[in-house]
Design an enzyme around this catalytic site. Structure first.
Site, PDB file in Angstrom:
ATOM      1  N   LYS A  59       0.809  -1.219   0.000  1.00  0.00           N
ATOM      2  CA  LYS A  59       0.000   0.000   0.000  1.00  0.00           C
ATOM      3  C   LYS A  59       0.847   1.276   0.000  1.00  0.00           C
ATOM      4  O   LYS A  59       0.395   2.324  -0.456  1.00  0.00           O
ATOM      5  CB  LYS A  59      -0.901   0.014   1.236  1.00  0.00           C
ATOM      6  CG  LYS A  59      -1.967  -1.068   1.229  1.00  0.00           C
ATOM      7  CD  LYS A  59      -3.210  -0.602   0.514  1.00  0.00           C
ATOM      8  CE  LYS A  59      -4.316  -1.651   0.585  1.00  0.00           C
ATOM      9  NZ  LYS A  59      -5.517  -1.219  -0.132  1.00  0.00           N
ATOM     10  N   SER A  84      -9.051   1.979   7.980  1.00  0.00           N
ATOM     11  CA  SER A  84      -8.532   1.487   9.259  1.00  0.00           C
ATOM     12  C   SER A  84      -7.457   0.437   9.001  1.00  0.00           C
ATOM     13  O   SER A  84      -7.025  -0.265   9.890  1.00  0.00           O
ATOM     14  CB  SER A  84      -9.663   0.894  10.101  1.00  0.00           C
ATOM     15  OG  SER A  84     -10.357  -0.080   9.358  1.00  0.00           O
TER      16      SER A  84
END
Lengths: 322, 322
Positions: A59, A84
């Site tokens: 990511k 989250s």
């Protein structure tokens, strides 16, 4: 690139720019081999280890590409996302490296560890009710009030171009790959892999892998439209999300198919990688490994790249101990 | 080299031969860095990852060097050792690669998994009572009956030269190391590191690290003679053994000192490496990592090599879950 172009697939040029931009800040993660898994599958396997990436997951690549492609005007107003998961930490770190402010909208019930990790990277955390509606509402409010740039975790051309750099590096390092396997959740990584192969190694096929218990991508491709993953219940908690419009279109056009695997195969594959390769991968990373032995994929004699997407695991609760 | 010379320290020549011999069969394991641990310690740390070695531990290096230096006469009669740990698997694999027979004497209460692993590598397993006396007696009987070569797990010049190749590779790859840290059990790895530095990088100091709960090496060096580790009770189960005469002499002459660490620090260091570096190390490997933060070792501003000795862990029972 302005907000109207972030919902178009990145092209050859955008991929090359991402490769150069991300290459300056992300780890060039190692590609590992394993004689055990080669013997087991009859294939030549090349594991691209994004579990060793900054923040412990691929990511960071997408977040880094998105943040570092902002204009100086945009940078003054900061970035915002609701997440989250790994995207939250990735965006927080990318923003810190670029010297801009990140605001992360997190549900009130997010774990204290994840909140602390995001704050450790210097981001502001704003809490909201734990519903999709509340997250999007709160995020929109922040965008409106501050002019911050919204960085979606996957349905964004800059993010996809950033994620493509994992496969770009793999294709540079290992010649003549027949196949690349990647997990699919929201589809940012898988669509990035597909475009990397499309532009840089057209002979390389790309196959997505998905938990059978959250097989919305497989069903969406079959249906020809995005189907939500409701209610997904898989240990591969990085893969709960449904596809976005942009990732759906890229995957539809450039991914051969999606192979699904059941939960016990995911857990067994994860444990097997830990035991044999001595590296820590999260359940989502075990999904393509499980696909190798699913019987649904013939890899004998092939050169196969596998993206191990991340290594963020709660070491107090391992899936085989449940 | 005959049996009278295996109890003399290997010299420059033996180390160079081992480097070449072992290099053909062992993995050249990667050297990893970690910005997290660098920040934490103020040092530049270089982790030599023997957890990625064949059989999951540095032990393969010594076994490989010993077996591949046997004469063809000796090879016809096979090799024997008593071990229920990594040396057993290492010797079994080295023997298979060399096309000779290994017999491993194991205690009746050895775990089924370990017995199966040794047999998987093609060795014969002979069981004995679980006492040191019974193991040695049974091993001596086999040597007498078959003429097999006894390959001691550490008190053997060939083994020490083999283990030295981990540090030799590290010193080739990372210039100007100030310090190398290694765990000490029987002392094969530590004495190999000390000789590698002595011959190949005299400016590099070598420090041993040991669980306080099995601090026989530290006490032996202080006393000037080998003291037994009775009763050792540490989670670092690779470090239970006492020094041998040969390893004691080498460590006395070439190791600066031994730093001891307590059990909770070992467990915390192990978990921290798993979480931050995403690699699996066994408790023994965490001992030098724990030593970095013990307050008993000043590494600020130094270039420090750390031998991560192995990665064989029971994934059903992790130490922080006890």
């Amino acid at each position: 690139m302005n907000s109207s172009t972030i919902l178009e697939p990145p092209g050859r040029q955008e991929l090359a720019e991402a490769r150069s931009r991300v290459g300056r800040y992300a780890h060039r993660t190692p590609v590992l081999t394993s004689s055990h898994f080669d013997r087991l599958t009859g294939a030549e396997l090349y594991f691209k280890c994004e579990n060793f990436q900054k923040v412990g997951a691929f990511k960071f690549r997408g977040a880094c590409n998105a943040v570092f492609s902002l204009s100086s005007d945009e940078l003054e107003r900061g970035v915002v996302a609701h997440s989250s998961g790994n995207h939250a930490q990735a965006l927080a770190l990318a923003a810190r490296l670029r010297g801009t402010r990140a605001t992360i909208v997190m549900p009130e019930n997010a774990s204290a560890i994840k909140v602390a990790a995001v704050r450790d990277y210097g981001a502001d955390v704003v809490f909201c009710q734990p519903t999709q509606e509340a997250r999007e509402g709160e995020t929109a409010r922040i965008v409106q009030e501050t002019g911050a740039s919204l960085i979606h975790p996957f349905n964004d051309s800059r993010i996809i171009a950033g994620q493509s750099t994992a496969a770009q590096e793999l294709l540079e390092e290992v010649a003549e790959l027949d196949l690349i396997l990647a997990p699919v959740g929201g589809g940012g990584l898988l669509s990035g892999c597909a475009l990397a192969a499309h532009y840089n190694s057209p002979r390389t096929r790309v196959v997505g892998t998905e938990p059978a218990a959250a097989d919305d991508a497989a069903r969406s491709l079959e249906a020809g439209r995005i189907l939500p993953a409701v209610p997904p219940a898989t240990i591969a908690d990085g893969l709960l999300t449904s596809l976005g419009e942009l990732t759906f279109a890229i995957i539809r056009d450039h991914v051969e198919r999606i192979v699904t695997v059941d939960e016990s195969a995911i857990i067994a594959a994860m444990r097997s990688v830990w035991e044999r390769m001595k590296i820590i991968i999260e359940p989502s990373s075990a999904v393509p490994v499980a696909a190798l032995s699913s019987g649904d994929l013939d890899v004998r004699g092939r050169r196969v790249g596998i993206i191990l997407s991340g290594g963020n695991v709660d070491l107090d609760r391992l899936p085989w101990q449940a």
